[in-house]
Design a protein around this motif. Sequence first.
Motif, PDB file in Angstrom:
ATOM      1  N   ARG A 148       0.820  -1.047  -0.058  1.00  0.00           N
ATOM      2  CA  ARG A 148       0.040   0.103  -0.138  1.00  0.00           C
ATOM      3  C   ARG A 148       0.890   1.294  -0.096  1.00  0.00           C
ATOM      4  O   ARG A 148       0.627   2.232  -0.471  1.00  0.00           O
ATOM      5  CB  ARG A 148      -1.000  -0.014   1.159  1.00  0.00           C
ATOM      6  CG  ARG A 148      -1.975  -0.976   1.015  1.00  0.00           C
ATOM      7  CD  ARG A 148      -3.157  -0.399   2.201  1.00  0.00           C
ATOM      8  NE  ARG A 148      -2.654  -0.625   3.403  1.00  0.00           N
ATOM      9  CZ  ARG A 148      -2.669  -1.479   4.030  1.00  0.00           C
ATOM     10  NH1 ARG A 148      -3.664  -2.780   3.681  1.00  0.00           N
ATOM     11  NH2 ARG A 148      -2.638  -1.618   5.427  1.00  0.00           N
ATOM     12  N   ALA A 149       2.039   1.170   0.776  1.00  0.00           N
ATOM     13  CA  ALA A 149       2.897   2.605   0.892  1.00  0.00           C
ATOM     14  C   ALA A 149       3.331   2.568  -0.471  1.00  0.00           C
ATOM     15  O   ALA A 149       3.517   3.913  -1.154  1.00  0.00           O
ATOM     16  CB  ALA A 149       3.973   2.056   1.711  1.00  0.00           C
ATOM     17  N   VAL A 150       3.980   1.563  -1.350  1.00  0.00           N
ATOM     18  CA  VAL A 150       4.492   1.717  -2.810  1.00  0.00           C
ATOM     19  C   VAL A 150       3.332   2.462  -3.614  1.00  0.00           C
ATOM     20  O   VAL A 150       3.430   3.265  -4.269  1.00  0.00           O
ATOM     21  CB  VAL A 150       4.978   0.375  -3.167  1.00  0.00           C
ATOM     22  CG1 VAL A 150       5.446   0.572  -4.885  1.00  0.00           C
ATOM     23  CG2 VAL A 150       6.346  -0.167  -2.391  1.00  0.00           C
ATOM     24  N   ALA A 151       2.272   1.640  -3.415  1.00  0.00           N
ATOM     25  CA  ALA A 151       1.346   2.323  -4.427  1.00  0.00           C
ATOM     26  C   ALA A 151       0.637   3.664  -4.203  1.00  0.00           C
ATOM     27  O   ALA A 151       0.350   4.503  -5.140  1.00  0.00           O
ATOM     28  CB  ALA A 151      -0.201   1.490  -4.212  1.00  0.00           C
ATOM     29  N   HIS A 152       0.579   4.122  -2.723  1.00  0.00           N
ATOM     30  CA  HIS A 152       0.250   5.527  -2.299  1.00  0.00           C
ATOM     31  C   HIS A 152       1.198   6.445  -3.110  1.00  0.00           C
ATOM     32  O   HIS A 152       1.091   7.520  -3.738  1.00  0.00           O
ATOM     33  CB  HIS A 152      -0.006   5.658  -0.875  1.00  0.00           C
ATOM     34  CG  HIS A 152       0.282   6.922  -0.477  1.00  0.00           C
ATOM     35  ND1 HIS A 152      -0.647   7.530  -0.772  1.00  0.00           N
ATOM     36  CD2 HIS A 152       1.136   7.697   0.200  1.00  0.00           C
ATOM     37  CE1 HIS A 152      -0.492   8.949  -0.068  1.00  0.00           C
ATOM     38  NE2 HIS A 152       0.704   8.927   0.554  1.00  0.00           N
ATOM     39  N   HIS A 194       7.980  11.509  -3.400  1.00  0.00           N
ATOM     40  CA  HIS A 194       7.043  10.531  -3.169  1.00  0.00           C
ATOM     41  C   HIS A 194       7.685   9.166  -4.176  1.00  0.00           C
ATOM     42  O   HIS A 194       7.574   8.104  -3.720  1.00  0.00           O
ATOM     43  CB  HIS A 194       5.816  10.627  -3.880  1.00  0.00           C
ATOM     44  CG  HIS A 194       4.849  11.529  -2.825  1.00  0.00           C
ATOM     45  ND1 HIS A 194       4.455  10.919  -1.612  1.00  0.00           N
ATOM     46  CD2 HIS A 194       4.439  12.766  -2.779  1.00  0.00           C
ATOM     47  CE1 HIS A 194       3.645  11.712  -1.036  1.00  0.00           C
ATOM     48  NE2 HIS A 194       3.649  12.979  -1.555  1.00  0.00           N
ATOM     49  N   ALA A 195       8.234   9.660  -5.044  1.00  0.00           N
ATOM     50  CA  ALA A 195       8.968   8.372  -6.031  1.00  0.00           C
ATOM     51  C   ALA A 195      10.038   7.849  -5.180  1.00  0.00           C
ATOM     52  O   ALA A 195      10.341   6.781  -5.153  1.00  0.00           O
ATOM     53  CB  ALA A 195       9.512   8.918  -7.123  1.00  0.00           C
ATOM     54  N   LEU A 196      10.903   8.592  -4.411  1.00  0.00           N
ATOM     55  CA  LEU A 196      11.923   8.350  -3.569  1.00  0.00           C
ATOM     56  C   LEU A 196      11.494   7.292  -2.500  1.00  0.00           C
ATOM     57  O   LEU A 196      11.759   6.280  -2.279  1.00  0.00           O
ATOM     58  CB  LEU A 196      12.790   9.310  -3.112  1.00  0.00           C
ATOM     59  CG  LEU A 196      13.653  10.277  -3.987  1.00  0.00           C
ATOM     60  CD1 LEU A 196      14.176  11.373  -3.358  1.00  0.00           C
ATOM     61  CD2 LEU A 196      14.576   9.582  -4.690  1.00  0.00           C
ATOM     62  N   ARG A 197      10.348   7.727  -1.830  1.00  0.00           N
ATOM     63  CA  ARG A 197       9.724   6.777  -0.893  1.00  0.00           C
ATOM     64  C   ARG A 197       9.251   5.482  -1.498  1.00  0.00           C
ATOM     65  O   ARG A 197       9.457   4.156  -0.611  1.00  0.00           O
ATOM     66  CB  ARG A 197       8.493   7.564  -0.365  1.00  0.00           C
ATOM     67  CG  ARG A 197       9.057   8.757   0.506  1.00  0.00           C
ATOM     68  CD  ARG A 197       8.095   9.406   1.146  1.00  0.00           C
ATOM     69  NE  ARG A 197       8.537  10.490   2.181  1.00  0.00           N
ATOM     70  CZ  ARG A 197       7.700  11.145   2.949  1.00  0.00           C
ATOM     71  NH1 ARG A 197       6.595  11.058   3.262  1.00  0.00           N
ATOM     72  NH2 ARG A 197       8.384  12.054   3.703  1.00  0.00           N
ATOM     73  N   ALA A 198       8.656   5.537  -2.719  1.00  0.00           N
ATOM     74  CA  ALA A 198       8.331   4.195  -3.082  1.00  0.00           C
ATOM     75  C   ALA A 198       9.690   3.259  -3.449  1.00  0.00           C
ATOM     76  O   ALA A 198       9.625   1.944  -3.042  1.00  0.00           O
ATOM     77  CB  ALA A 198       7.532   4.352  -4.429  1.00  0.00           C
TER      78      ALA A 198
END
Length: 315
Positions: free
Chosen positions: A264-268, A281-285
């Motif tokens: 869910r974290a990757v998708a969000h 956000h891309a870095l967090r994924a």
Amino acid sequence: MTESIDVSVVIPTHSERRWASLCRTIASAQAQTVTPAEVIVVVDHNPELFERVKGEFPDVTVLENESVRGASGNRNTGAFHARSELIAFLDDDTVAHPTWLGRLAAPFADPAVVGAGGLIMPAWERRRPSWLPDELLWTVGVSYAGMPTSVAEIRNVWSASMMIRRSAFEKVGGFRVGFGKLGDQNRPEDTELCLRISAETGGHWMYVPDSVIEHDVPLDRSTFRFFLRRCYAEGRGKVQMAGLLPRDQKLGAEQDYLRRTLPRAVAHNIKAATLGRGGFHALRAATVIAAVAAAGFGGGVETLAALSESETATR
């Protein structure tokens, strides 16, 4: 008149480098809206630090670790010395909010509750890394996204902010000595203790998010290199812990975290990145994917090491 509570607060410490933070931790334990029965500081095989704490804090019980070096033996020394029926633990790099102790003790009105833990907030030395998602804040020792937001039963809590019944602690012999934090080695000794106590007593643990502490996050723990080492160590530690548990006791919380929370974290974060809500956000994924890879690698290394030891022992 300040209300008192029959709880012993145990604070393990080991290094002069944390002197300033240790002083803050002790002060916060003494400044609770309900006064603990005693505050115990346990020094881990450091005679100079032991003498310094004794000299600076005459109103605090100061002990030397009577067990082997490491966080588990250090905490056990304090807990087995404690006089109260309830024992609370604080790490020496934390600051407890004034209502921490009273709110953490509230669930113990239910005799089925064997322990409780509270919300751990990060106190960043500089600032939070933009690449670190909420779901992976556990890597710096604080509460993370996916944990309960109100008082709820939980499988395990963390020793940075933990309260436990003395009778349950003594029944299982305390933290498992030799399995835990020592230097750069990091093993989930608090999780293992929670699981062992629940299995032995039939009791359960509670999470109390309005019982709050702040946990220091120094600069050297805000780097991507530290993050990867922490995930790798967690992978190894969880494999070790699984080997200590009964075969019928599975790591369900970890499996749910891997199957639901992290995807869910990757998708969000990917969705947020595509909508232009910030490049971080891309870095967090990508960070989530790196975390799974590092933990998986650590787990694989530990599995192979265990197999090698087993083969050697049978020869």
